[in-house]
Design a protein around this motif. Structure first.
Motif, PDB file in Angstrom:
ATOM      1  N   ILE A  37       0.869  -1.145  -0.020  1.00  0.00           N
ATOM      2  CA  ILE A  37       0.074  -0.052   0.035  1.00  0.00           C
ATOM      3  C   ILE A  37       0.957   1.209  -0.074  1.00  0.00           C
ATOM      4  N   TYR A  39       1.492   4.730   0.809  1.00  0.00           N
ATOM      5  CA  TYR A  39       0.615   5.774   1.288  1.00  0.00           C
ATOM      6  C   TYR A  39       1.418   7.306   1.110  1.00  0.00           C
ATOM      7  N   LEU A  89      -9.081   0.118   2.571  1.00  0.00           N
ATOM      8  CA  LEU A  89      -7.977  -0.864   2.324  1.00  0.00           C
ATOM      9  C   LEU A  89      -7.623  -1.459   3.601  1.00  0.00           C
ATOM     10  N   VAL A 102       3.675  -1.172   3.760  1.00  0.00           N
ATOM     11  CA  VAL A 102       3.369  -0.035   3.391  1.00  0.00           C
ATOM     12  C   VAL A 102       4.336   0.760   2.983  1.00  0.00           C
ATOM     13  N   LEU A 259      -0.545  -0.964  -4.524  1.00  0.00           N
ATOM     14  CA  LEU A 259      -1.793  -0.284  -4.512  1.00  0.00           C
ATOM     15  C   LEU A 259      -1.667   1.049  -3.862  1.00  0.00           C
ATOM     16  N   HIS A 260      -2.718   1.902  -4.245  1.00  0.00           N
ATOM     17  CA  HIS A 260      -2.803   3.157  -3.797  1.00  0.00           C
ATOM     18  C   HIS A 260      -3.998   3.509  -3.337  1.00  0.00           C
ATOM     19  N   CYS A 261      -3.943   4.131  -2.182  1.00  0.00           N
ATOM     20  CA  CYS A 261      -5.226   4.298  -1.417  1.00  0.00           C
ATOM     21  C   CYS A 261      -6.321   5.225  -2.318  1.00  0.00           C
TER      22      CYS A 261
END
Length: 310
Positions: A37, A39, A89, A102, A259-261
């Motif tokens: 992820i 952030y 997420l 992250v 993945l990106h928020c």
């Protein structure tokens, strides 16, 4: 005229060749799957941060222009990630009790202590994603070195420990050499060159690379000729998984999911990620892990090689 010479060429186009090493993942897994992820929200280009222009990269506005004044639409698209997407997420990965790494931009984490608290309480690995989510390509080396040091020290203040992993993402020609200088970074993810970790031998000391990916990555929702629907994303992830899982019968590899928020955190996209999680959960011989776990496993199985004299 030949463009080949005996002088040192600072690239490795050969890698492991036809016979990659046996990873021997824990529990005899055929594949190591690693969810990242990113952030970044609050650390991107923005005139409020002293930048000359607004952000242009990785948003719903494909091909966005760089504005010299505030770009309110762009700011709000990034804000969606920190306000809503992150929590969506977080609920998903908590529901399935899966480990996450992250890539945390330090300035972004500093602006939202609650998400840092949630990451830590969930036991997620927090790697450093540089001080800012900006291009470093033309930054002077001493300025970049100083930003790396500041990012790591602030990361420690925010999380309680220094990061074991590093990923700039928008690197400069100096980034890897600067990370290789340090004794406190276990691995670097600023490579897309392989399906397995490897040691980059071109710097002051061997640098353990745990390669990342830009294809099994939700960023393609925000790029031309990318994913249009959740089905596109799910099918692409599943196909990547199936190929690597089959190869894992003889030579296990790793699969990174980026993945990106603000991107996958949108409702219409999240369900595809959940479907993929459910799919991999039907396979017993898969190791879902953090990047730090991959790096530690690799270092224990393949110790850091000696640096050859120049």
């Amino acid at each position: 005229m030949s463009y080949l010479s005996n002088t040192s060429y600072p690239r490795d186009l050969v890698g492991y060749g036809e016979t990659p090493p046996k990873a021997n993942w824990p529990r005899k897994a055929k594949l190591a799957v690693q969810f990242v992820i990113n952030y970044e929200e609050g650390g991107e280009n923005c005139v409020l941060h002293g930048d000359e222009h607004s952000e242009t990269f990785l948003s719903e506005i494909i091909g966005a222009q760089a504005f010299s004044e505030r770009h309110i639409s762009m700011e709000s698209l990034y804000e969606y990630g920190s306000r809503a997407g992150f929590w969506r997420l977080h609920r998903l990965f908590t529901k399935y009790n899966l480990p996450v790494t992250v890539f945390g931009v330090t300035m972004a984490m500093q602006r939202h202590p609650e998400v840092v608290k949630a990451m830590l309480q969930s036991g997620w690995e927090i790697a450093c994603h540089a001080m800012r989510w900006i291009h470093y390509q033309e930054m002077p080396i001493e300025q970049e070195r100083e930003q790396i040091e500041q990012a790591i020290e602030l990361h420690k203040a925010l999380t309680g420990t220094k990061p074991k992993g590093w990923y700039t993402g928008r690197t400069s020609p100096n980034t890897l050499a600067l990370i290789a200088e340090r004794e406190d970074i276990l691995y670097c993810a600023d490579s897309y060159a392989d399906d397995l970790p490897y040691y980059d031998m071109h710097y002051e000391k061997p640098l353990l690379m745990v390669p990342y990916t830009l294809d099994t990555n939700d960023m393609r929702f925000a790029s031309p000729q990318g994913f249009n629907t959740g089905d596109d994303f799910y099918c692409y992830l599943k196909d990547a998984f199936d190929v690597l899982y089959e190869e894992g019968e003889t030579h296990p590899k790793m699969l990174s999911i980026g993945l990106h928020c603000r991107i996958i955190g949108r409702p219409a996209r999240l369900k595809s990620l959940e479907r993929f999680i459910q799919y991999i959960n039907t396979h017993n011989d898969v190791w879902v892990c953090t990047r730090q776990e991959i790096a530690e496993h690799w270092q224990s199985r393949f110790p850091t090689p000696a640096k050859s004299p120049c």
